[in-house]
Design a protein around this motif. Structure first.
Motif, PDB file in Angstrom:
ATOM      1  N   ASN A 177      52.186  29.898  44.785  1.00  0.00           N
ATOM      2  CA  ASN A 177      51.696  29.876  43.415  1.00  0.00           C
ATOM      3  C   ASN A 177      50.232  30.301  43.418  1.00  0.00           C
ATOM      4  OD1 ASN A 177      50.490  28.765  40.873  1.00  0.00           O
ATOM      5  ND2 ASN A 177      52.585  28.066  40.585  1.00  0.00           N
ATOM      6  N   ILE A 178      49.837  31.037  42.399  1.00  0.00           N
ATOM      7  CA  ILE A 178      48.470  31.559  42.356  1.00  0.00           C
ATOM      8  C   ILE A 178      47.443  30.430  42.313  1.00  0.00           C
ATOM      9  CG2 ILE A 178      48.414  31.745  39.844  1.00  0.00           C
ATOM     10  CD1 ILE A 178      46.760  34.317  40.218  1.00  0.00           C
ATOM     11  N   LEU A 179      47.827  29.275  41.745  1.00  0.00           N
ATOM     12  CA  LEU A 179      46.893  28.156  41.684  1.00  0.00           C
ATOM     13  C   LEU A 179      46.665  27.521  43.052  1.00  0.00           C
ATOM     14  CD1 LEU A 179      48.076  26.407  38.399  1.00  0.00           C
ATOM     15  CD2 LEU A 179      46.187  28.013  38.703  1.00  0.00           C
ATOM     16  N   ARG A 308      56.257  50.736  41.036  1.00  0.00           N
ATOM     17  CA  ARG A 308      57.488  50.010  41.326  1.00  0.00           C
ATOM     18  C   ARG A 308      57.236  48.532  41.631  1.00  0.00           C
ATOM     19  NH1 ARG A 308      62.365  51.279  40.046  1.00  0.00           N
ATOM     20  NH2 ARG A 308      63.161  50.220  41.917  1.00  0.00           N
ATOM     21  N   LEU A 309      56.131  48.238  42.289  1.00  0.00           N
ATOM     22  CA  LEU A 309      55.832  46.858  42.672  1.00  0.00           C
ATOM     23  C   LEU A 309      54.994  46.125  41.633  1.00  0.00           C
ATOM     24  CD1 LEU A 309      55.053  47.381  46.469  1.00  0.00           C
ATOM     25  CD2 LEU A 309      57.178  46.585  45.437  1.00  0.00           C
ATOM     26  N   HIS A 310      54.656  46.793  40.527  1.00  0.00           N
ATOM     27  CA  HIS A 310      53.867  46.187  39.449  1.00  0.00           C
ATOM     28  C   HIS A 310      52.560  45.604  39.996  1.00  0.00           C
ATOM     29  CE1 HIS A 310      57.388  46.599  36.846  1.00  0.00           C
ATOM     30  NE2 HIS A 310      58.111  46.048  37.809  1.00  0.00           N
ATOM     31  N   ALA A 311      51.880  46.370  40.788  1.00  0.00           N
ATOM     32  CA  ALA A 311      50.630  45.910  41.398  1.00  0.00           C
ATOM     33  C   ALA A 311      49.556  45.777  40.329  1.00  0.00           C
ATOM     34  CB  ALA A 311      50.183  46.882  42.484  1.00  0.00           C
ATOM     35  N   ARG A 312      48.901  44.615  40.302  1.00  0.00           N
ATOM     36  CA  ARG A 312      47.851  44.358  39.321  1.00  0.00           C
ATOM     37  C   ARG A 312      46.597  43.769  39.969  1.00  0.00           C
ATOM     38  NH1 ARG A 312      50.903  47.109  37.242  1.00  0.00           N
ATOM     39  NH2 ARG A 312      51.812  47.015  35.140  1.00  0.00           N
ATOM     40  N   ASN A 313      46.546  43.760  41.272  1.00  0.00           N
ATOM     41  CA  ASN A 313      45.380  43.230  41.970  1.00  0.00           C
ATOM     42  C   ASN A 313      44.912  44.247  43.002  1.00  0.00           C
ATOM     43  OD1 ASN A 313      44.099  41.555  44.374  1.00  0.00           O
ATOM     44  ND2 ASN A 313      43.889  40.310  42.537  1.00  0.00           N
ATOM     45  N   ILE A 465      37.655  44.414  48.776  1.00  0.00           N
ATOM     46  CA  ILE A 465      38.338  43.163  49.129  1.00  0.00           C
ATOM     47  C   ILE A 465      37.739  42.005  48.343  1.00  0.00           C
ATOM     48  CG2 ILE A 465      38.768  41.519  50.986  1.00  0.00           C
ATOM     49  CD1 ILE A 465      38.887  43.863  52.929  1.00  0.00           C
ATOM     50  N   SER A 466      36.410  41.960  48.258  1.00  0.00           N
ATOM     51  CA  SER A 466      35.746  40.895  47.497  1.00  0.00           C
ATOM     52  C   SER A 466      36.101  40.967  46.022  1.00  0.00           C
ATOM     53  CB  SER A 466      34.231  40.997  47.692  1.00  0.00           C
ATOM     54  OG  SER A 466      33.568  39.956  47.030  1.00  0.00           O
ATOM     55  N   ILE A 467      36.223  42.180  45.481  1.00  0.00           N
ATOM     56  CA  ILE A 467      36.613  42.335  44.077  1.00  0.00           C
ATOM     57  C   ILE A 467      38.035  41.823  43.864  1.00  0.00           C
ATOM     58  CG2 ILE A 467      37.163  44.062  42.310  1.00  0.00           C
ATOM     59  CD1 ILE A 467      34.772  45.679  43.333  1.00  0.00           C
ATOM     60  N   GLY A 468      38.929  42.098  44.815  1.00  0.00           N
ATOM     61  CA  GLY A 468      40.286  41.582  44.702  1.00  0.00           C
ATOM     62  C   GLY A 468      40.333  40.070  44.699  1.00  0.00           C
ATOM     63  N   LEU A 469      39.508  39.434  45.520  1.00  0.00           N
ATOM     64  CA  LEU A 469      39.447  37.973  45.527  1.00  0.00           C
ATOM     65  C   LEU A 469      38.881  37.438  44.215  1.00  0.00           C
ATOM     66  CD1 LEU A 469      38.102  37.469  49.160  1.00  0.00           C
ATOM     67  CD2 LEU A 469      40.441  37.096  48.364  1.00  0.00           C
ATOM     68  N   LYS A 470      37.910  38.144  43.657  1.00  0.00           N
ATOM     69  CA  LYS A 470      37.358  37.722  42.372  1.00  0.00           C
ATOM     70  C   LYS A 470      38.407  37.840  41.269  1.00  0.00           C
ATOM     71  CE  LYS A 470      33.752  38.811  39.017  1.00  0.00           C
ATOM     72  NZ  LYS A 470      32.658  39.748  38.641  1.00  0.00           N
ATOM     73  N   SER A 473      40.538  34.776  41.252  1.00  0.00           N
ATOM     74  CA  SER A 473      39.860  33.656  40.601  1.00  0.00           C
ATOM     75  C   SER A 473      39.914  33.783  39.082  1.00  0.00           C
ATOM     76  CB  SER A 473      38.405  33.578  41.075  1.00  0.00           C
ATOM     77  OG  SER A 473      38.333  33.394  42.478  1.00  0.00           O
ATOM     78  N   MET A 474      39.760  34.989  38.575  1.00  0.00           N
ATOM     79  CA  MET A 474      39.840  35.203  37.127  1.00  0.00           C
ATOM     80  C   MET A 474      41.249  34.937  36.610  1.00  0.00           C
ATOM     81  SD  MET A 474      37.562  38.693  36.989  1.00  0.00           S
ATOM     82  CE  MET A 474      37.946  39.011  35.281  1.00  0.00           C
ATOM     83  N   ASP A 475      42.266  35.377  37.343  1.00  0.00           N
ATOM     84  CA  ASP A 475      43.645  35.137  36.920  1.00  0.00           C
ATOM     85  C   ASP A 475      43.987  33.647  36.974  1.00  0.00           C
ATOM     86  OD1 ASP A 475      43.913  37.835  36.557  1.00  0.00           O
ATOM     87  OD2 ASP A 475      44.867  38.208  38.499  1.00  0.00           O
ATOM     88  N   LYS A 476      43.448  32.946  37.960  1.00  0.00           N
ATOM     89  CA  LYS A 476      43.676  31.498  38.019  1.00  0.00           C
ATOM     90  C   LYS A 476      43.062  30.803  36.808  1.00  0.00           C
ATOM     91  CE  LYS A 476      42.997  29.441  41.976  1.00  0.00           C
ATOM     92  NZ  LYS A 476      42.368  29.047  43.258  1.00  0.00           N
ATOM     93  N   ALA A 477      41.904  31.273  36.372  1.00  0.00           N
ATOM     94  CA  ALA A 477      41.270  30.679  35.196  1.00  0.00           C
ATOM     95  C   ALA A 477      42.098  30.914  33.933  1.00  0.00           C
ATOM     96  CB  ALA A 477      39.865  31.261  35.013  1.00  0.00           C
ATOM     97  N   LEU A 478      42.866  32.002  33.892  1.00  0.00           N
ATOM     98  CA  LEU A 478      43.733  32.255  32.744  1.00  0.00           C
ATOM     99  C   LEU A 478      45.005  31.437  32.802  1.00  0.00           C
ATOM    100  CD1 LEU A 478      43.395  36.145  32.479  1.00  0.00           C
ATOM    101  CD2 LEU A 478      42.283  34.414  31.057  1.00  0.00           C
ATOM    102  N   VAL A 479      45.456  31.131  34.007  1.00  0.00           N
ATOM    103  CA  VAL A 479      46.704  30.377  34.142  1.00  0.00           C
ATOM    104  C   VAL A 479      46.485  28.908  33.833  1.00  0.00           C
ATOM    105  CG1 VAL A 479      48.449  29.606  35.816  1.00  0.00           C
ATOM    106  CG2 VAL A 479      47.703  31.986  35.795  1.00  0.00           C
TER     107      VAL A 479
END
Length: 487
Positions: A177-179, A308-313, A465-470, A473-479
Motif C-alpha cells: 500500500n502506498i501509505l 500499457r502499465l499506466h505509469a504515473r511516477n 530519483i529524488s523527484i520520484g520519491l517526492k 509523498s505527494m500522492d500519500k498526502a492525497l490518499v
C-alpha cells in the motif's frame, strides 16, 4: 497625559467595551481589547485579543498596521497575532526586523521556510537545479541523494529471504500500500544489483577459461551473451530496487527488457534505412543523426510500455526506460564482441578457400577455435570496455526518456500525443540525445570522455530519483484525506 480612546475604522466594527467588567476578568498588568468576526471578509476573523505589556503605551485601533489580513505579522511583539489569509503561502512569516518604526527603511523580505533562499542570496546553480526546474519541481523540495547512503546496503550482509522477497514483489498480493511506503531518500538503499553483477562476472570469467584454456568453441555463444548482459541486467535490478512502489514485477521487467530491446532495435534499423543515418565517419553531424535515430527507436517502445502499465511516477518511468535501454545495449554489445571473431573467421575462410584444401573447409570448428584464439585479446578488451561503460550508456539514456515522458503524463494527468511536446519530455529526451551524440562523436576517443559522460548522465538520474520519491509523498498526502473522509 490622559489616554485617548481610538475611533473605529469603517472596515472594522467598533469594539464593544463592557460597562462594568467582572473582577475575575480584569488583569492587573494588562488592558484587554476584543473584537468580533469581520463581516466584510468571511475568510478570516479579526484578532481576538491584544495584551498590553506593563509600561507600554496603549495602541488602540489607530496603531494597527495596514497589511491586516494578508498573512503578515504586526510590528509589535506582544500576544497579538494577525490571522493567516487562506490563500497566502503557508509558513511565510516576516523576520523580526522586516517592519520597522516610522521613518526607517523597510527591509527586504527574508523567508523563514526551510530550503528557500532570500531574494538577495546567490543561487547555487547546479545540474540538480536545472533538473528540478525542467521537471516542474521546486529545487528546495528535491533533496540530494548521497552516494554513501545510496550504496550503503551493498556492503551489508543480507539473507536469501530478503532477495527472494524483492524478486516476488509487484503482483496483486505483494504490491505494498502506498501509505506503507517509506519515500525518504535515506530509505532507498539498493544492494541486490551488486550480487547479480558479481555472479554474472564470475560466470563470464569461467566461460573465458572454458573457451580459451580448453580450446573449446562450444561455450563461445554463452561467453558472448553473458558478457553482453552482465552490466545491463545488474542495472535493471538497480532501478527495480529503487522503484520503492514495488508495483512492477520482475517478470514484467524482464519481458520489457527482452521484447523492448528487440523491438527498439527493429524500429532503429527501419529509421536507419529511411534516413540513411549512421553511414558516415561519425562526425558531429553524423553522430547527432545516430543519437537521434537510436533514441527515437527506444522512445517508441518506452512510450508503449508507459501507456500499457499506466505509469504515473518518475521511478516507474526510470525502470521502464532502463529495461528497454538494457535490452538494446545487450544486443548491441553482443554484436560488438562478435565482430573481431567474425573478421578472423572470414580471413581464415578466405585463406583456406584460396588454398583449395577441402578437408580444412570441412573442419569449421577448428577455424572457429583458431579465430577465437587469434582475436581473444581484441574481443575480451571490447567486452570489458562495453561492460564498464554500459553504466552510463543506453541504460540511463532510455531511463531519462522514460522519466521525462512520465513527468509529461503526470502534468497532463493522462497519456496522450500532447505528452511528446511537453517541456518535461522534450528536455530530457534532448539530454539523452546530446549525451548519445557526444558519446559517438569521433573526437579524441579516450576513456576520460566516457567517464565524464557517465558522471554527467548520473548527475541527471539521481535528482530524478529524488523527484520520484517526492511524488510518492505527494500522492500519500492525497490518499490520507480520502481514507479519513470516505464518500
Amino acid at each position: 497625559m490622559p489616554r485617548q480612546q481610538a475611533q473605529p475604522t469603517p472596515a472594522m466594527p467598533a469594539v464593544q467595551q463592557p460597562s462594568s467588567p467582572s473582577p475575575s476578568s480584569q488583569q492587573p498588568s494588562a488592558n484587554t481589547y476584543s473584537s468580533g468576526p469581520n463581516t466584510q471578509n468571511p475568510h478570516f476573523s479579526q484578532p481576538t485579543a491584544y495584551a498590553q505589556q506593563p509600561g507600554q503605551p496603549s495602541m488602540g485601533r489607530q496603531a494597527q498596521p495596514q497589511n491586516q489580513g494578508r498573512g503578515q505579522q504586526g510590528p509589535y511583539q506582544g500576544n497579538y497575532r494577525y490571522p493567516q489569509h487562506p490563500y497566502a503561502p503557508q509558513g511565510r512569516q516576516p523576520n523580526p526586523g522586516q517592519y520597522t518604526q516610522p521613518g526607517q527603511q523597510r527591509q527586504p523580505f527574508q523567508s523563514n521556510q526551510p530550503g528557500q533562499r532570500a531574494s538577495g542570496d546567490k543561487q547555487n546553480i547546479s545540474i540538480k537545479h536545472y533538473v528540478a526546474k525542467f521537471a516542474g519541481e521546486d529545487e528546495a523540495g528535491v533533496a540530494d541523494i548521497k552516494l554513501s547512503s545510496l550504496f550503503s546496503g551493498v556492503f551489508k550482509k543480507h539473507t536469501k529471504q530478503q532477495a527472494e522477497e524483492l524478486f516476488t514483489c509487484g503482483t496483486s498480493r505483494t504490491t505494498p500500500n502506498i501509505l506503507d511506503i517509506d519515500a525518504n531518500n535515506e530509505a532507498v538503499k539498493p544492494w541486490l544489483f551488486s550480487r547479480v553483477l558479481m555472479w554474472l562476472v564470475l560466470a563470464f570469467v569461467l566461460l573465458c577459461i572454458l573457451t580459451l584454456s580448453f580450446h573449446n568453441e562450444k561455450p563461445l555463444v554463452a561467453l558472448i551473451m553473458v558478457g553482453a548482459i552482465a552490466v545491463p541486467v545488474a542495472g535493471i535490478v538497480f532501478f527495480f530496487e529503487v522503484n520503492v512502489l514495488r508495483d512492477i514485477s520482475f517478470f514484467t521487467v524482464m519481458k520489457i527488457c527482452a521484447i523492448g530491446g528487440i523491438f527498439s532495435l527493429l524500429v532503429t534499423l527501419v529509421l536507419y534505412e529511411v534516413t540513411g543515418a549512421g553511414r558516415g565517419d561519425l562526425s558531429l553531424t553524423d553522430a547527432l543523426s545516430v543519437g537521434l535515430v537510436e533514441e527515437l527507436g527506444k522512445m517508441a517502445v518506452v512510450a508503449y510500455f508507459v501507456y500499457r502499465l499506466h505509469a504515473r511516477n518518475v521511478l516507474q518511468g526510470l525502470l521502464i526506460g532502463a529495461s528497454v535501454g538494457a535490452g538494446f545495449a545487450a544486443i548491441e554489445t553482443a554484436g560488438y564482441i562478435l565482430d573481431p571473431i567474425l573478421e578472423v573467421v572470414a580471413y581464415f575462410g578466405i585463406q583456406v578457400g584460396a588454398s583449395g584444401d577441402k578437408s580444412a573447409m570441412q573442419d569449421f570448428g577448428a577455424i572457429i577455435d583458431q579465430a577465437v584464439q587469434e582475436s581473444s585479446g581484441l574481443f575480451l578488451k571490447t567486452a570489458f570496455v562495453r561492460a564498464w561503460s554500459a553504466v552510463g550508456g543506453h541504460l540511463i539514456w532510455a531511463a531519462m526518456v522514460g522519466a521525462g515522458l512520465v513527468l509529461a503524463v503526470r502534468a497532463l494527468k493522462r497519456f496522450s500525443a500532447a505528452c511528446f511536446v511537453k517541456p518535461q519530455f522534450l528536455v530530457f529526451f534532448g539530454v539523452a540525445v546530446a549525451l548519445h551524440t557526444l558519446w559517438d562523436w569521433n573526437i579524441s576517443y579516450s576513456d576520460y570522455k566516457l567517464i565524464a559522460l557517465i558522471i554527467a548522465g548520473w548527475a541527471v538520474i539521481l535528482p530524478l530519483i529524488s523527484i520520484g520519491l517526492k511524488e510518492i509523498s505527494m500522492d500519500k498526502a492525497l490518499v490520507l484525506p480520502a481514507r479519513r473522509n470516505p464518500q
